[in-house]
Design a protein around this motif. Structure first.
Motif, PDB file in Angstrom:
ATOM      1  N   SER A  18       0.814  -1.284  -0.046  1.00  0.00           N
ATOM      2  CA  SER A  18      -0.124   0.065   0.110  1.00  0.00           C
ATOM      3  C   SER A  18       0.997   1.271   0.027  1.00  0.00           C
ATOM      4  O   SER A  18       0.288   2.400  -0.554  1.00  0.00           O
ATOM      5  N   ILE A  19       2.279   1.097   0.574  1.00  0.00           N
ATOM      6  CA  ILE A  19       2.838   2.390   0.690  1.00  0.00           C
ATOM      7  C   ILE A  19       3.858   2.890  -0.669  1.00  0.00           C
ATOM      8  O   ILE A  19       4.088   3.937  -1.004  1.00  0.00           O
ATOM      9  N   THR A  20       4.451   1.680  -1.018  1.00  0.00           N
ATOM     10  CA  THR A  20       5.709   1.967  -1.801  1.00  0.00           C
ATOM     11  C   THR A  20       5.474   2.841  -3.079  1.00  0.00           C
ATOM     12  O   THR A  20       5.921   3.541  -3.183  1.00  0.00           O
ATOM     13  N   GLY A  21       4.216   2.298  -3.830  1.00  0.00           N
ATOM     14  CA  GLY A  21       3.880   2.968  -5.048  1.00  0.00           C
ATOM     15  C   GLY A  21       3.123   4.132  -4.534  1.00  0.00           C
ATOM     16  O   GLY A  21       3.424   5.080  -5.588  1.00  0.00           O
ATOM     17  N   THR A  22       2.213   4.296  -3.876  1.00  0.00           N
ATOM     18  CA  THR A  22       1.577   5.506  -3.483  1.00  0.00           C
ATOM     19  C   THR A  22       2.466   6.631  -2.853  1.00  0.00           C
ATOM     20  O   THR A  22       2.425   7.733  -3.316  1.00  0.00           O
ATOM     21  N   LYS A 182     -11.731  13.717  -5.342  1.00  0.00           N
ATOM     22  CA  LYS A 182     -10.821  13.593  -6.319  1.00  0.00           C
ATOM     23  C   LYS A 182      -9.538  13.047  -5.868  1.00  0.00           C
ATOM     24  O   LYS A 182      -8.706  12.268  -6.686  1.00  0.00           O
ATOM     25  N   GLY A 183      -8.873  13.741  -4.953  1.00  0.00           N
ATOM     26  CA  GLY A 183      -7.808  13.212  -4.510  1.00  0.00           C
ATOM     27  C   GLY A 183      -7.667  11.791  -3.968  1.00  0.00           C
ATOM     28  O   GLY A 183      -6.565  11.060  -4.411  1.00  0.00           O
ATOM     29  N   SER A 184      -8.834  11.202  -3.608  1.00  0.00           N
ATOM     30  CA  SER A 184      -8.878   9.786  -3.246  1.00  0.00           C
ATOM     31  C   SER A 184      -8.921   9.271  -4.483  1.00  0.00           C
ATOM     32  O   SER A 184      -8.492   7.933  -4.588  1.00  0.00           O
ATOM     33  N   TRP A 185      -9.565   9.565  -5.694  1.00  0.00           N
ATOM     34  CA  TRP A 185      -9.462   8.972  -6.886  1.00  0.00           C
ATOM     35  C   TRP A 185      -8.161   8.601  -7.453  1.00  0.00           C
ATOM     36  O   TRP A 185      -7.797   7.572  -7.833  1.00  0.00           O
ATOM     37  N   PHE A 190      -3.452   2.880  -6.336  1.00  0.00           N
ATOM     38  CA  PHE A 190      -1.988   2.281  -5.560  1.00  0.00           C
ATOM     39  C   PHE A 190      -2.278   1.866  -4.238  1.00  0.00           C
ATOM     40  O   PHE A 190      -1.562   1.018  -3.973  1.00  0.00           O
ATOM     41  N   PHE A 191      -3.054   2.608  -3.561  1.00  0.00           N
ATOM     42  CA  PHE A 191      -3.228   2.099  -2.214  1.00  0.00           C
ATOM     43  C   PHE A 191      -3.856   0.923  -1.791  1.00  0.00           C
ATOM     44  O   PHE A 191      -3.647   0.038  -1.017  1.00  0.00           O
ATOM     45  N   GLY A 192      -4.905   0.448  -3.070  1.00  0.00           N
ATOM     46  CA  GLY A 192      -5.762  -0.798  -3.031  1.00  0.00           C
ATOM     47  C   GLY A 192      -4.849  -1.826  -3.461  1.00  0.00           C
ATOM     48  O   GLY A 192      -5.471  -3.094  -3.432  1.00  0.00           O
ATOM     49  N   GLU A 193      -3.587  -2.024  -3.754  1.00  0.00           N
ATOM     50  CA  GLU A 193      -3.053  -3.166  -4.366  1.00  0.00           C
ATOM     51  C   GLU A 193      -2.842  -4.057  -3.106  1.00  0.00           C
ATOM     52  O   GLU A 193      -2.282  -5.298  -3.629  1.00  0.00           O
ATOM     53  N   MET A 194      -3.064  -3.982  -2.030  1.00  0.00           N
ATOM     54  CA  MET A 194      -3.036  -4.846  -1.082  1.00  0.00           C
ATOM     55  C   MET A 194      -3.861  -6.208  -1.130  1.00  0.00           C
ATOM     56  O   MET A 194      -3.934  -7.081  -0.557  1.00  0.00           O
ATOM     57  N   THR A 326      -2.998   7.697 -14.520  1.00  0.00           N
ATOM     58  CA  THR A 326      -3.531   7.362 -13.035  1.00  0.00           C
ATOM     59  C   THR A 326      -4.819   7.449 -13.099  1.00  0.00           C
ATOM     60  O   THR A 326      -5.679   6.915 -12.504  1.00  0.00           O
ATOM     61  N   ARG A 327      -5.403   8.896 -13.601  1.00  0.00           N
ATOM     62  CA  ARG A 327      -6.972   9.042 -13.568  1.00  0.00           C
ATOM     63  C   ARG A 327      -7.822   7.781 -14.391  1.00  0.00           C
ATOM     64  O   ARG A 327      -8.679   7.426 -13.609  1.00  0.00           O
ATOM     65  N   GLU A 328      -7.285   7.346 -15.476  1.00  0.00           N
ATOM     66  CA  GLU A 328      -8.073   6.293 -15.912  1.00  0.00           C
ATOM     67  C   GLU A 328      -7.804   4.984 -15.565  1.00  0.00           C
ATOM     68  O   GLU A 328      -8.673   4.251 -15.442  1.00  0.00           O
ATOM     69  N   TRP A 329      -6.569   4.653 -14.978  1.00  0.00           N
ATOM     70  CA  TRP A 329      -6.324   3.145 -14.371  1.00  0.00           C
ATOM     71  C   TRP A 329      -7.167   2.960 -13.325  1.00  0.00           C
ATOM     72  O   TRP A 329      -7.433   1.840 -12.826  1.00  0.00           O
ATOM     73  N   THR A 330      -7.399   4.183 -12.317  1.00  0.00           N
ATOM     74  CA  THR A 330      -8.654   3.975 -11.407  1.00  0.00           C
ATOM     75  C   THR A 330      -9.788   3.257 -11.638  1.00  0.00           C
ATOM     76  O   THR A 330     -10.383   2.498 -10.828  1.00  0.00           O
ATOM     77  N   TRP A 331     -10.328   3.358 -12.886  1.00  0.00           N
ATOM     78  CA  TRP A 331     -11.567   2.768 -13.292  1.00  0.00           C
ATOM     79  C   TRP A 331     -11.549   1.218 -13.434  1.00  0.00           C
ATOM     80  O   TRP A 331     -12.097   0.589 -12.897  1.00  0.00           O
TER      81      TRP A 331
END
Length: 400
Positions: A18-22, A182-185, A190-194, A326-331
């Motif tokens: 959760s931390i490394t990429g974020t 928007k910041g959470s988006w 990155f944070f959810g890769e756990m 990053t914006r599109e990848w969240t979808w």
């Protein structure tokens, strides 16, 4: 066979993913949209990922001796393999993205004159040797370098006391909820890769309490880093940086003889980034082994690493393109980190026959324990009665 994982190791693995990429990339985008309240963007992430990991923990409890790949293939041979292959493709892309992201980071901060292809190839060689050691190697490196990162994160605030300006957080209570969202988006993918952990850790070792500790500590550390970035650099500058965390490290100075302390910090955190790349590679190879039992995971590490190397330069021409994606990848990340966990929680259940047999086994074990306890109580009562009778009859003869 799955490597056993303790509570402490599970917490460190959650923090690693959760931390490394974020920490490297999306903080600048979160600051650009949420401004001085960017640190609040982690609160929705904490809630969403806690719910997702809780659902997967409940699924894992239904298959205590298997990881999620095994339970998917065994319970639904066709659809389980489809979902498993989708997760493999998802983390193959994450693997390629992390290679390019960390390669660009090292090229800019440490090795400015070295070609990025040589840097990425060197990172891949190290990742391949780590993965060949199995999950135990990843756990060992996480215990060492994630712990080192925690210590650094706790020491850095004391070094930044002179640069901190709390006025950069003003206005404190005027919060734009839409901008925080928007910041959470931008931070979410990155944070959810756990979400990868249940696929490589068997159900009996995947404990929600440890996962919750990992999510909580990761959230607090990332909030601390964001607050330090905003208060020491300022919103206008930090929102336009590619790597604001590195610029934060450049603010550190120890007297007059260590004005490039950022190089030491970058070198100390680089092994944790390499471990994250190795985990992505391990996930893909482990998934292929579960989907195709005849495939050897160790033999697949080299070819999969080369595929990731090619995709890293094929998908992204430069760091700016990676930054904007990053914006599109969240979808796409929402599908794998929120939607699929809900589907698995609702539909992935053991067969009724297996459930009935397990219940009968539990009842039989409980009955045996009851019989054993009853026999023990009877034996204890007989011994007590015998002792009382001996006492009533008297021990040694007394002189008349």
């Amino acid at each position: 066979m799955n490597q056993g994982v303790t509570n402490r190791q599970l917490v460190l693995l959650v923090m690693l993913l959760s931390i490394t990429g974020t920490l490297i990339q999306p903080h600048a985008q979160a600051i650009y949209h949420a401004e001085q309240h960017a640190y609040l963007s982690y609160i929705p992430l904490f809630l969403v990922m806690t719910c997702s990991m809780w659902m997967l923990n409940r699924v894992q409890q239904r298959f205590s001796n298997q990881d999620l790949f095994e339970s998917l293939v065994e319970r639904h041979p066709f659809m389980g393999r489809v979902i498993g292959l989708l997760y493999i493709l998802f983390f193959l892309f994450v693997f390629a993205r992390d290679i390019r992201l960390i390669g660009d980071y090292v090229s800019i901060t440490l090795l400015e004159t070295t070609p990025i292809s040589i840097i990425v190839l060197s990172l891949l060689v190290m990742a391949v040797f780590i993965v060949r050691g199995g999950l135990g190697s990843l756990i060992g490196m996480s215990e060492l370098y994630v712990t080192l990162f925690i210590l650094i994160s706790l020491v850095v605030p004391f070094m930044l006391v002179q640069q901190v300006d709390l006025a950069n957080l003003m206005p404190y209570f005027y919060i734009d909820v839409a901008d925080v969202g928007k910041g959470s988006w931008y931070l979410f993918s990155f944070f959810g890769e756990m979400i990868a952990l249940p696929f490589v850790v068997k159900g009996s070792d995947f404990r929600f309490k440890s996962v919750l500790w990992g999510i909580t500590i990761s959230t607090l550390l990332l909030i601390l880093v964001l607050i330090e970035t905003i208060t020491s650099i300022g919103v206008p500058v930090a929102s336009r940086l590619v790597y604001p965390s590195y610029e934060l490290a450049r603010q550190l100075q120890i007297s007059d003889f260590l004005d490039r302390f950022d190089l030491a910090l970058a070198a100390a955190t680089l092994p944790a980034m390499i471990t994250k790349i190795a985990f992505d590679l391990y996930f893909v190879c482990w998934g292929l082994k579960r989907m195709i039992p005849k495939v050897s995971g160790k033999i697949m590490t080299g070819p999969v690493a080369l595929v990731g190397f090619v995709c890293a330069f094929w998908f992204f021409k430069n760091a700016i393109q990676l930054f904007r994606f990053t914006r599109e990848w969240t979808w796409i990340a929402i599908l794998f980190e929120v939607l699929f966990p809900i589907i698995l929680f609702v539909f992935l259940r053991p067969r009724r026959e297996e459930t009935d047999s397990s219940r009968q086994g539990d009842k039989q074990r409980k009955t045996e324990h009851k019989h054993q306890d009853q026999e023990k109580k009877n034996a204890d009562s007989d011994e007590e009665g015998k002792t009382k009778r001996d006492d009533m009859q008297g021990g040694e003869l007394q002189p008349s």
